[in-house]
Structures are given as structure tokens and as C-alpha cells.
Design a protein around this motif. Structure first.
Motif, PDB file in Angstrom:
ATOM      1  N   ALA A 147       0.837  -1.204   0.000  1.00  0.00           N
ATOM      2  CA  ALA A 147       0.000   0.000   0.000  1.00  0.00           C
ATOM      3  C   ALA A 147       0.870   1.251   0.000  1.00  0.00           C
ATOM      4  CB  ALA A 147      -0.943  -0.009   1.203  1.00  0.00           C
ATOM      5  N   MET A 148       1.932   1.239   0.792  1.00  0.00           N
ATOM      6  CA  MET A 148       2.844   2.381   0.837  1.00  0.00           C
ATOM      7  C   MET A 148       3.511   2.600  -0.522  1.00  0.00           C
ATOM      8  SD  MET A 148       4.571   1.786   4.594  1.00  0.00           S
ATOM      9  CE  MET A 148       5.901   2.934   4.295  1.00  0.00           C
ATOM     10  N   GLU A 149       3.861   1.529  -1.204  1.00  0.00           N
ATOM     11  CA  GLU A 149       4.458   1.652  -2.533  1.00  0.00           C
ATOM     12  C   GLU A 149       3.495   2.281  -3.537  1.00  0.00           C
ATOM     13  OE1 GLU A 149       5.876  -2.391  -3.284  1.00  0.00           O
ATOM     14  OE2 GLU A 149       7.927  -1.598  -3.134  1.00  0.00           O
ATOM     15  N   ARG A 150       2.196   2.131  -3.285  1.00  0.00           N
ATOM     16  CA  ARG A 150       1.176   2.752  -4.150  1.00  0.00           C
ATOM     17  C   ARG A 150       0.857   4.182  -3.707  1.00  0.00           C
ATOM     18  NH1 ARG A 150      -1.368  -2.059  -2.908  1.00  0.00           N
ATOM     19  NH2 ARG A 150      -3.080  -0.964  -1.912  1.00  0.00           N
ATOM     20  N   GLY A 151       1.579   4.683  -2.690  1.00  0.00           N
ATOM     21  CA  GLY A 151       1.393   6.058  -2.245  1.00  0.00           C
ATOM     22  C   GLY A 151       0.413   6.240  -1.101  1.00  0.00           C
ATOM     23  N   ILE A 152      -0.071   5.168  -0.536  1.00  0.00           N
ATOM     24  CA  ILE A 152      -0.998   5.247   0.596  1.00  0.00           C
ATOM     25  C   ILE A 152      -0.176   5.453   1.867  1.00  0.00           C
ATOM     26  CG2 ILE A 152      -2.719   3.979   1.957  1.00  0.00           C
ATOM     27  CD1 ILE A 152      -3.435   2.502  -0.686  1.00  0.00           C
ATOM     28  N   PRO A 153      -0.517   6.448   2.689  1.00  0.00           N
ATOM     29  CA  PRO A 153       0.234   6.662   3.936  1.00  0.00           C
ATOM     30  C   PRO A 153       0.171   5.415   4.820  1.00  0.00           C
ATOM     31  CG  PRO A 153      -1.246   8.504   3.499  1.00  0.00           C
ATOM     32  CD  PRO A 153      -1.592   7.432   2.506  1.00  0.00           C
TER      33      PRO A 153
END
Length: 190
Positions: free
Chosen positions: A176-182
Motif C-alpha cells: 500500500a505504501m508503494e502505491r502512495g498510501i500513507p
């Protein structure tokens, strides 16, 4: 400041005190491999985390002995409300710094560290601590625990934040973080 485990421990267990500059030396071996190779001391990030993991597994035994010395029950029998306080007292007493557990969701805990020995002026995060927490909390949970450093010391020297959870859950958070989600949102939905 040095790290020290001064409490009497079982004969089979042994510890040493190292200056906090030890962590800087490890980081330099990873970040500047050409210098380390010249001295024959090249190391990888994974090697350093693995060393931290082994140390974390051993540190758990020290925690159990420390609890006994404090008149507490074994780690597996600690009441949930006492565990965070005792964990912080243990790491502080051992010279690591302060460690505070913060629930993020039913599946993810954050561990905020401050005045942390490894989190001085290092660039690139707390490699030993990441492995240390995986080994320590894995022994506590009697299951593999994944640890992800999400706020490194370069953001606030002496401070860092780690997420703790199962391997699958933290893989979800990482993706999720790699997709830009905090990470806060990803951890809350895990």
C-alpha cells in the motif's frame, strides 16, 4: 552512552557493552562498501538485520530474566495493560532508550522509540533495531513477526517508528505504501 546489560543472568547467557558508535560503524560498512571492502569488512543490509534478529532472540531471554528480578511473571503471562510499561522500562534500563507501543489496528502495532541508541545521526534507518525487534517480538509471539521502519532517524534524530505485525499484514502495508498510501491508513485498514 553505551548499551549495557548489567543484570545477573543465567550462566549460558552472556552480554557485552558496546558504544553507540558501533551502529555508525555498521551503517558505514553497508553504505560505503568500497571503504569496508578495503578493510575486508563489507556487510549487507540483510546481514546487519539478521545479526539484529539473533540479538533480539537473545534479548528476549534477558527480558524474561529481568521480569523475574522485578518480581513479575514470565513474558507470556504478563497482563496486557502491564506489558507496554514493563517493555519501556526494560529497554530504558538496558540503555537502548525509550520504547512506546501504540496500537494502529487489531493487526498492527507501532513502536515509537526516542532517545534511541541506534537512532542518533544515522542515515538509512535503524538496521540492527529492525532485526532486533523482529527477533524479540517473534519470540514473544511464538510466531514470525515482521518489522517495518516507517519513520527513520533522519526525520527526527534519536527517534524512529516501527510497525509490528504478521508477515502477511506488513506485506500488505508495504505494498500500500508503494502505491502512495500513507502507512497510517494502510495499517489502520490491515
Amino acid at each position: 552512552m553505551s548499551l549495557s546489560f548489567s543484570a545477573p543472568l543465567p550462566v549460558a547467557s552472556r552480554t557485552v557493552t558496546v558504544p553507540v558508535e558501533f551502529f555508525t560503524g555498521l551503517q558505514q560498512a553497508v553504505r560505503h562498501p568500497q571503504d569496508a571492502q578495503a578493510s575486508g569488512a563489507a556487510a549487507s543490509v540483510d546481514t546487519i538485520r539478521d545479526a539484529g534478529y539473533a540479538a533480539g532472540q537473545a534479548l528476549f531471554d534477558h527480558f524474561a530474566a529481568w521480569l523475574e528480578q522485578q518480581g513479575e511473571v514470565s513474558p507470556a503471562d504478563l497482563a496486557d495493560e502491564r506489558f507496554p510499561w514493563l517493555l519501556e522500562a526494560f529497554f530504558h534500563a538496558q540503555g537502548w532508550g525509550r520504547a512506546e507501543l501504540v496500537p494502529m489496528s487489531d493487526a498492527v502495532m507501532a513502536l515509537d522509540v526516542s532517545d534511541w541508541s541506534e537512532a542518533g545521526d544515522l542515515q538509512g534507518g535503524c538496521l540492527v533495531t529492525t532485526g532486533l525487534f523482529a527477533g524479540f517480538f517473534g519470540r514473544l509471539a511464538a510466531a514470525p513477526i515482521s518489522v517495518l521502519e516507517v519513520e527513520a532517524p533522519e526525520v527526527a534524530p534519536g527517534r524512529s517508528r516501527f510497525l509490528l505485525g504478521s508477515v502477511d499484514v506488513l506485506e500488505y502495508v508495504w505494498e500500500a505504501m508503494e502505491r502512495g498510501i500513507p502507512y497510517e491508513r494502510a495499517a489502520a485498514s490491515a
